[in-house]
Design a protein around this motif. Sequence first.
Motif, PDB file in Angstrom:
ATOM      1  N   PHE A  88       1.084  -1.114   0.022  1.00 41.57           N
ATOM      2  CA  PHE A  88      -0.107  -0.070   0.050  1.00 41.57           C
ATOM      3  C   PHE A  88       1.007   1.432  -0.016  1.00 41.57           C
ATOM      4  CE2 PHE A  88       0.821  -1.091   4.585  1.00 41.57           C
ATOM      5  CZ  PHE A  88       1.005   0.235   5.023  1.00 41.57           C
ATOM      6  N   HIS A  89       0.189   2.193  -0.354  1.00 44.39           N
ATOM      7  CA  HIS A  89       1.061   3.588  -0.364  1.00 44.39           C
ATOM      8  C   HIS A  89       0.519   4.552   1.001  1.00 44.39           C
ATOM      9  CE1 HIS A  89       1.730   2.255  -4.365  1.00 44.39           C
ATOM     10  NE2 HIS A  89       2.788   3.425  -4.485  1.00 44.39           N
ATOM     11  N   TYR A  90       1.396   5.221   1.479  1.00 44.03           N
ATOM     12  CA  TYR A  90       1.021   6.129   2.568  1.00 44.03           C
ATOM     13  C   TYR A  90       1.520   7.436   2.315  1.00 44.03           C
ATOM     14  CZ  TYR A  90       0.829   7.862   7.510  1.00 44.03           C
ATOM     15  OH  TYR A  90       0.596   8.669   8.530  1.00 44.03           O
ATOM     16  N   VAL A  91       0.857   8.274   2.585  1.00 40.39           N
ATOM     17  CA  VAL A  91       0.882   9.899   2.543  1.00 40.39           C
ATOM     18  C   VAL A  91       0.816  10.555   3.986  1.00 40.39           C
ATOM     19  CG1 VAL A  91       0.745  12.131   1.211  1.00 40.39           C
ATOM     20  CG2 VAL A  91       0.301   9.843   0.083  1.00 40.39           C
ATOM     21  N   ASP A  92       1.763  10.962   4.392  1.00 40.82           N
ATOM     22  CA  ASP A  92       1.786  11.628   5.485  1.00 40.82           C
ATOM     23  C   ASP A  92       1.235  13.225   5.525  1.00 40.82           C
ATOM     24  OD1 ASP A  92       3.796  13.454   4.997  1.00 40.82           O
ATOM     25  OD2 ASP A  92       5.515  12.424   5.927  1.00 40.82           O
ATOM     26  N   ASP A  93       1.073  13.753   6.986  1.00 46.14           N
ATOM     27  CA  ASP A  93       0.322  15.024   6.928  1.00 46.14           C
ATOM     28  C   ASP A  93       1.239  16.197   6.093  1.00 46.14           C
ATOM     29  OD1 ASP A  93       2.494  14.874   8.781  1.00 46.14           O
ATOM     30  OD2 ASP A  93       1.203  15.373  10.606  1.00 46.14           O
ATOM     31  N   GLN A  94       2.503  15.910   5.662  1.00 40.85           N
ATOM     32  CA  GLN A  94       3.368  16.883   4.987  1.00 40.85           C
ATOM     33  C   GLN A  94       3.438  16.706   3.666  1.00 40.85           C
ATOM     34  OE1 GLN A  94       6.873  16.880   7.665  1.00 40.85           O
ATOM     35  NE2 GLN A  94       6.016  18.219   9.079  1.00 40.85           N
ATOM     36  N   GLY A  95       2.707  15.658   3.229  1.00 42.82           N
ATOM     37  CA  GLY A  95       2.672  15.420   1.570  1.00 42.82           C
ATOM     38  C   GLY A  95       3.914  14.220   1.314  1.00 42.82           C
ATOM     39  N   ALA A  96       4.659  13.858   2.211  1.00 40.74           N
ATOM     40  CA  ALA A  96       5.518  12.739   1.940  1.00 40.74           C
ATOM     41  C   ALA A  96       5.031  11.427   1.558  1.00 40.74           C
ATOM     42  CB  ALA A  96       6.845  12.964   3.110  1.00 40.74           C
ATOM     43  N   SER A  97       5.527  10.551   0.793  1.00 42.77           N
ATOM     44  CA  SER A  97       4.847   9.316   0.640  1.00 42.77           C
ATOM     45  C   SER A  97       5.644   8.105   0.749  1.00 42.77           C
ATOM     46  CB  SER A  97       3.957   9.338  -0.761  1.00 42.77           C
ATOM     47  OG  SER A  97       5.032   9.356  -1.784  1.00 42.77           O
ATOM     48  N   SER A  98       5.197   6.909   0.851  1.00 45.96           N
ATOM     49  CA  SER A  98       6.102   5.748   1.233  1.00 45.96           C
ATOM     50  C   SER A  98       5.333   4.710   0.680  1.00 45.96           C
ATOM     51  CB  SER A  98       6.442   5.631   2.481  1.00 45.96           C
ATOM     52  OG  SER A  98       7.066   4.296   2.821  1.00 45.96           O
ATOM     53  N   ARG A  99       6.118   3.660  -0.162  1.00 49.85           N
ATOM     54  CA  ARG A  99       5.296   2.535  -0.723  1.00 49.85           C
ATOM     55  C   ARG A  99       5.898   1.584   0.240  1.00 49.85           C
ATOM     56  NH1 ARG A  99       8.096  -0.841  -4.668  1.00 49.85           N
ATOM     57  NH2 ARG A  99       6.643  -2.348  -5.551  1.00 49.85           N
ATOM     58  N   ILE A 100       4.886   0.701   0.740  1.00 55.08           N
ATOM     59  CA  ILE A 100       5.254  -0.167   1.844  1.00 55.08           C
ATOM     60  C   ILE A 100       4.716  -1.501   1.583  1.00 55.08           C
ATOM     61  CG2 ILE A 100       4.663  -0.509   4.259  1.00 55.08           C
ATOM     62  CD1 ILE A 100       4.107   2.319   4.736  1.00 55.08           C
ATOM     63  N   LEU A 101       5.350  -2.446   1.920  1.00 55.80           N
ATOM     64  CA  LEU A 101       4.897  -3.970   1.597  1.00 55.80           C
ATOM     65  C   LEU A 101       4.765  -4.457   3.177  1.00 55.80           C
ATOM     66  CD1 LEU A 101       4.434  -6.469  -0.031  1.00 55.80           C
ATOM     67  CD2 LEU A 101       6.800  -7.006  -0.182  1.00 55.80           C
ATOM     68  N   PHE A 102       3.912  -5.099   3.498  1.00 54.48           N
ATOM     69  CA  PHE A 102       3.460  -5.240   4.931  1.00 54.48           C
ATOM     70  C   PHE A 102       3.108  -6.807   5.063  1.00 54.48           C
ATOM     71  CE2 PHE A 102       1.267  -5.159   9.028  1.00 54.48           C
ATOM     72  CZ  PHE A 102       2.086  -4.461   9.682  1.00 54.48           C
ATOM     73  N   LYS A 103       3.759  -7.527   6.101  1.00 51.94           N
ATOM     74  CA  LYS A 103       3.122  -8.903   6.223  1.00 51.94           C
ATOM     75  C   LYS A 103       3.350  -9.086   7.813  1.00 51.94           C
ATOM     76  CE  LYS A 103       2.380 -13.522   6.026  1.00 51.94           C
ATOM     77  NZ  LYS A 103       3.410 -14.418   5.760  1.00 51.94           N
ATOM     78  N   GLU A 104       1.807  -9.528   8.158  1.00 50.07           N
ATOM     79  CA  GLU A 104       1.572  -9.745   9.376  1.00 50.07           C
ATOM     80  C   GLU A 104       0.970 -11.080   9.992  1.00 50.07           C
ATOM     81  OE1 GLU A 104      -0.348  -6.569  12.799  1.00 50.07           O
ATOM     82  OE2 GLU A 104      -1.141  -6.784  10.805  1.00 50.07           O
ATOM     83  N   ASP A 105       1.440 -11.649  10.819  1.00 53.35           N
ATOM     84  CA  ASP A 105       0.859 -12.912  11.748  1.00 53.35           C
ATOM     85  C   ASP A 105       0.215 -12.350  12.916  1.00 53.35           C
ATOM     86  OD1 ASP A 105       1.158 -15.527  10.687  1.00 53.35           O
ATOM     87  OD2 ASP A 105       2.958 -15.067  10.172  1.00 53.35           O
ATOM     88  N   HIS A 106      -0.791 -13.057  13.426  1.00 53.81           N
ATOM     89  CA  HIS A 106      -1.577 -12.723  14.554  1.00 53.81           C
ATOM     90  C   HIS A 106      -1.676 -13.976  15.458  1.00 53.81           C
ATOM     91  CE1 HIS A 106      -2.937  -8.651  13.889  1.00 53.81           C
ATOM     92  NE2 HIS A 106      -3.159  -8.983  12.743  1.00 53.81           N
ATOM     93  N   LEU A 107      -1.427 -13.961  16.761  1.00 58.78           N
ATOM     94  CA  LEU A 107      -1.250 -15.040  17.578  1.00 58.78           C
ATOM     95  C   LEU A 107      -2.192 -14.446  18.916  1.00 58.78           C
ATOM     96  CD1 LEU A 107       2.350 -15.914  17.798  1.00 58.78           C
ATOM     97  CD2 LEU A 107       0.600 -16.811  16.221  1.00 58.78           C
ATOM     98  N   PRO A 108      -2.858 -15.284  19.850  1.00 58.29           N
ATOM     99  CA  PRO A 108      -3.271 -14.766  20.987  1.00 58.29           C
ATOM    100  C   PRO A 108      -2.212 -14.114  21.821  1.00 58.29           C
ATOM    101  CG  PRO A 108      -3.735 -17.084  20.550  1.00 58.29           C
ATOM    102  CD  PRO A 108      -2.741 -16.901  19.669  1.00 58.29           C
TER     103      PRO A 108
END
Length: 312
Positions: free
Chosen positions: A18-38
């Motif tokens: 996904f792409h993230y744009v911060d409150d000052q207009g700077a942007s980042s292209r992010i690849l994110f993988k998450e695992d959930h456990l109790p």
Amino acid sequence: MSKKDLNPWLFAQGGREFHYVDDQGASSRILFKEDHLPGASLFFAQSQQNQAVRMKEKLEKPVLAMYFSLEGDTGSLPENDGSYMIKGQQHIMSYMPAFEGYYLLNSPRISNFGVILEESFFSRLYMEDMDCLKRFWDKVSAGKSADIASMPMNITGRQLALIRDIAGCSYSGNMRQLFLESKIVELFLFQAEQAESLKGISPARLSPADTDRLHAARAFVRQHMLEPFTLHQVARESGLNEFKLKKGFKELFGTTVFGYLNELKMNYARQLLLNNNYNVLETAYTIGYAEPYSFTRAFRKHFGYPPSHLII
């Protein structure tokens, strides 16, 4: 195989981009993988940005965070407290009763791994066998922010091997949960053990310019780990003299230039044995050993078991 393929850092397969744009207009292209456990979540993230990015974050319940910056400089900027920065190949363990502010992405390329533990999980890790743990849990019990060490610590070979194990986990269901929980506990113990060993050691007093040059020296070693080079060449490429390189490298990273090189080679060898189906002879030659016996001895000294244990 290109030099890019020899990068010792990794990313778990899968994930979302996904792409993230911060409150000052700077942007980042992010690849994110998450695992959930109790009571726990684990994540791998990689990002690219053309300028520093501030990611807004708010946590309203207490968490214990185990954060490993595999590549690139990151940090946090709480709204009601001071900021802190973590260099590439460093890690921290922190307790936060709550957080509101920004996470900072300060390098063009960032790769990181983290574990976020809720109280239902981290309460199981309470122990006072080490002074650093006693101080840490005393602050946690009082509801105060706490760090396991007074400064970010350098990622060790054992920690990196555990992160590789987590990234490559092939189990599913209950077996996956048990496997990941066991690795979280191991990482916690390794971080605490390292923090205890650094007790009383002050941060290296190096100028910002020399610190940058030393990080450049370490990057050079990492990029050329399978090529022959001399200490003089590392010093020349990083803009340091050999004395300052040797002294500063040890002070900043807790190991020598060639100690770091050995750590890189051993972890790359482990990757070849596990993921590329190399045999011991092929692995030894690939990382620069003329004699498999010498490689086996070095591998056993580094990991505590011979390379043959990884071959099915």
